[in-house]
Write a protein that holds these residues in place. Structure first.
Motif, PDB file in Angstrom:
ATOM      1  N   ALA A  38       0.807  -1.231   0.000  1.00  0.00           N
ATOM      2  CA  ALA A  38       0.000   0.000   0.000  1.00  0.00           C
ATOM      3  C   ALA A  38       0.838   1.278   0.000  1.00  0.00           C
ATOM      4  N   PRO A  39       1.862   1.412   0.835  1.00  0.00           N
ATOM      5  CA  PRO A  39       2.649   2.658   0.800  1.00  0.00           C
ATOM      6  C   PRO A  39       3.298   2.918  -0.550  1.00  0.00           C
ATOM      7  N   TYR A  40       3.625   1.863  -1.282  1.00  0.00           N
ATOM      8  CA  TYR A  40       4.229   2.037  -2.599  1.00  0.00           C
ATOM      9  C   TYR A  40       3.222   2.599  -3.598  1.00  0.00           C
ATOM     10  N   LEU A  41       1.969   2.121  -3.533  1.00  0.00           N
ATOM     11  CA  LEU A  41       0.953   2.688  -4.414  1.00  0.00           C
ATOM     12  C   LEU A  41       0.676   4.134  -4.030  1.00  0.00           C
ATOM     13  N   SER A  47       3.361  10.719  -6.871  1.00  0.00           N
ATOM     14  CA  SER A  47       4.242  11.071  -7.996  1.00  0.00           C
ATOM     15  C   SER A  47       3.426  11.535  -9.199  1.00  0.00           C
ATOM     16  N   ILE A  48       2.333  10.839  -9.479  1.00  0.00           N
ATOM     17  CA  ILE A  48       1.465  11.222 -10.601  1.00  0.00           C
ATOM     18  C   ILE A  48       0.869  12.607 -10.358  1.00  0.00           C
ATOM     19  N   PRO A  82      -6.806  10.112  -3.662  1.00  0.00           N
ATOM     20  CA  PRO A  82      -6.146  11.405  -3.925  1.00  0.00           C
ATOM     21  C   PRO A  82      -6.105  11.804  -5.393  1.00  0.00           C
ATOM     22  N   LEU A  83      -6.391  10.876  -6.303  1.00  0.00           N
ATOM     23  CA  LEU A  83      -6.439  11.226  -7.726  1.00  0.00           C
ATOM     24  C   LEU A  83      -7.633  12.104  -8.047  1.00  0.00           C
ATOM     25  N   GLY A  84      -8.587  12.198  -7.131  1.00  0.00           N
ATOM     26  CA  GLY A  84      -9.741  13.069  -7.310  1.00  0.00           C
ATOM     27  C   GLY A  84     -10.603  12.658  -8.481  1.00  0.00           C
ATOM     28  N   ASP A  85     -10.882  13.617  -9.356  1.00  0.00           N
ATOM     29  CA  ASP A  85     -11.784  13.365 -10.477  1.00  0.00           C
ATOM     30  C   ASP A  85     -11.050  12.943 -11.752  1.00  0.00           C
ATOM     31  N   MET A  86      -9.771  12.588 -11.630  1.00  0.00           N
ATOM     32  CA  MET A  86      -9.038  12.127 -12.807  1.00  0.00           C
ATOM     33  C   MET A  86      -9.649  10.813 -13.303  1.00  0.00           C
ATOM     34  N   PRO A  87     -10.032  10.711 -14.571  1.00  0.00           N
ATOM     35  CA  PRO A  87     -10.615   9.463 -15.068  1.00  0.00           C
ATOM     36  C   PRO A  87      -9.692   8.266 -14.823  1.00  0.00           C
ATOM     37  N   LEU A  88     -10.277   7.179 -14.307  1.00  0.00           N
ATOM     38  CA  LEU A  88      -9.513   6.005 -13.913  1.00  0.00           C
ATOM     39  C   LEU A  88     -10.151   4.772 -14.537  1.00  0.00           C
ATOM     40  N   TYR A  89      -9.333   3.959 -15.205  1.00  0.00           N
ATOM     41  CA  TYR A  89      -9.815   2.752 -15.867  1.00  0.00           C
ATOM     42  C   TYR A  89      -9.066   1.540 -15.316  1.00  0.00           C
ATOM     43  N   SER A 264       6.321   6.819 -25.212  1.00  0.00           N
ATOM     44  CA  SER A 264       6.141   6.249 -23.877  1.00  0.00           C
ATOM     45  C   SER A 264       7.365   6.525 -23.014  1.00  0.00           C
ATOM     46  N   HIS A 265       7.115   7.060 -21.821  1.00  0.00           N
ATOM     47  CA  HIS A 265       8.174   7.365 -20.861  1.00  0.00           C
ATOM     48  C   HIS A 265       7.996   6.486 -19.633  1.00  0.00           C
ATOM     49  N   MET A 266       9.078   5.838 -19.178  1.00  0.00           N
ATOM     50  CA  MET A 266       9.051   5.157 -17.895  1.00  0.00           C
ATOM     51  C   MET A 266       9.446   6.164 -16.817  1.00  0.00           C
ATOM     52  N   ALA A 267       8.651   6.224 -15.766  1.00  0.00           N
ATOM     53  CA  ALA A 267       8.899   7.190 -14.695  1.00  0.00           C
ATOM     54  C   ALA A 267       9.099   6.449 -13.381  1.00  0.00           C
ATOM     55  N   ALA A 268      10.073   6.883 -12.607  1.00  0.00           N
ATOM     56  CA  ALA A 268      10.271   6.319 -11.274  1.00  0.00           C
ATOM     57  C   ALA A 268       9.282   6.968 -10.319  1.00  0.00           C
ATOM     58  N   SER A 269       8.640   6.164  -9.493  1.00  0.00           N
ATOM     59  CA  SER A 269       7.737   6.738  -8.504  1.00  0.00           C
ATOM     60  C   SER A 269       8.506   6.943  -7.202  1.00  0.00           C
ATOM     61  N   GLY A 270       8.278   8.086  -6.600  1.00  0.00           N
ATOM     62  CA  GLY A 270       8.994   8.439  -5.381  1.00  0.00           C
ATOM     63  C   GLY A 270       9.345   9.908  -5.392  1.00  0.00           C
ATOM     64  N   THR A 271      10.090  10.333  -4.393  1.00  0.00           N
ATOM     65  CA  THR A 271      10.534  11.714  -4.269  1.00  0.00           C
ATOM     66  C   THR A 271      12.050  11.741  -4.363  1.00  0.00           C
TER      67      THR A 271
END
Length: 286
Positions: A38-41, A47-48, A82-89, A264-271
């Motif tokens: 869960a903390p990773y998601l 990050s998004i 936290p993504l709010g109203d961003m469309p999610l599929y 397509s870009h691969m992105a690292a998640s994190g700070t």
């Protein structure tokens, strides 16, 4: 299997984020007896949210949860909030349960009410077309003729628009032996023949592998992405052990400029530290 209209306003670039394989468990439970996923998601969602440009939509290509339980989907909902109203599929993976997914996300009408979870939705300037590769009770994936026929009919309807096909099991050999043994065991050859007839298919995006892998497929590119949590070990020995690692997690950002090709870009998640300027006062920093 559905065609769902959620047309976004036209703009110069379409941005589609792809997450895959978060493997969420009930709060406090460990996946594989070792990892709190869960903390990773939550880190990936953060990050998004910090991307310079707001994505048009997010697609999660399967293994949303670890066991397909109601409490796991409830936890997933809270982590995605936290993504709010961003469309999610959402797509099911081999760790998911179709009917529980539908029951837990009742507002996601594109999931349908029964049968395979396959749908087609417009996202900015592209069409997202999804395939359900799940075989209930099994780790491996399959594509039957019914699913392939639906795809071909939908690609025919969308032949004049850039298309991204999303699925869980990748339709190619990754050379990671223990994963290929639970990969897409039927339908890959037929799928490639269909895709090859539609040059407007920009990408086939997949999950399941917990790694970034790309291959030429049907005249386009098929690719898997990292998990926001744990990764499958990179070992191409035929008898390699089935094992995972805490290599850096990530996600993909698929960008389609108006009239252009999907990038397509691969992105690292994190700070991470930065950003820092390359130049200062118009001069390169020495």
């Amino acid at each position: 299997m559905h065609n769902h209209d959620n047309t976004a306003p036209d703009r110069a670039m379409t941005l589609l984020v792809q997450l895959s394989d978060p493997h969420i468990r009930e709060p406090g439970k460990l996946a594989y007896g070792r990892i709190q996923t869960a903390p990773y998601l939550a880190q990936a969602v953060d990050s998004i949210g910090r991307l310079p440009q707001r994505p048009d939509a997010i697609v999660i290509t399967g293994d949303l949860t670890d066991f397909g339980r109601a409490a796991e989907y409830e936890h997933l909902q809270s982590l995605l909030a936290p993504l709010g109203d961003m469309p999610l599929y959402l797509l099911p993976g081999n760790h998911d349960e179709r009917q529980q997914l539908r029951a837990s996300f009742p507002s996601h009408s594109y999931l349908g009410t029964d049968g395979f979870v396959q749908y087609s939705v417009p996202i900015g300037g592209l069409q997202l077309v999804t395939l359900d590769t799940v075989t209930p009770g099994a780790s491996e994936g399959n594509l039957c003729q019914q699913r392939l026929d639906w795809l071909e009919a939908e690609l025919d309807r969308q032949r004049h628009k850039p298309v991204v096909i999303a699925m869980h099991h990748p339709p190619f050999q990754t050379l990671i032996g223990h994963m290929d043994r639970i990969g897409l065991l039927t339908g890959a050859k037929e799928l490639e023949a269909i895709v090859a007839r539609y040059p407007n298919v920009e990408r086939v995006i997949c999950g399941h592998l917990h790694r970034s892998i790309q291959v030429r497929f049907g005249g386009t590119i098929a690719a898997t992405i990292p998990s926001p949590a744990h990764q499958v070990c990179l070992d191409l020995a035929p008898d390699a052990a089935s094992a995972w690692t805490l290599e850096p997690p990530g996600y993909a950002l698929h960008a389609l400029p108006q009239g252009g090709r999907l990038v397509s870009h691969m992105a690292a998640s994190g700070t991470f530290e930065g950003p820092f300027p390359f130049h200062e006062g118009g001069k390169l920093i020495d």
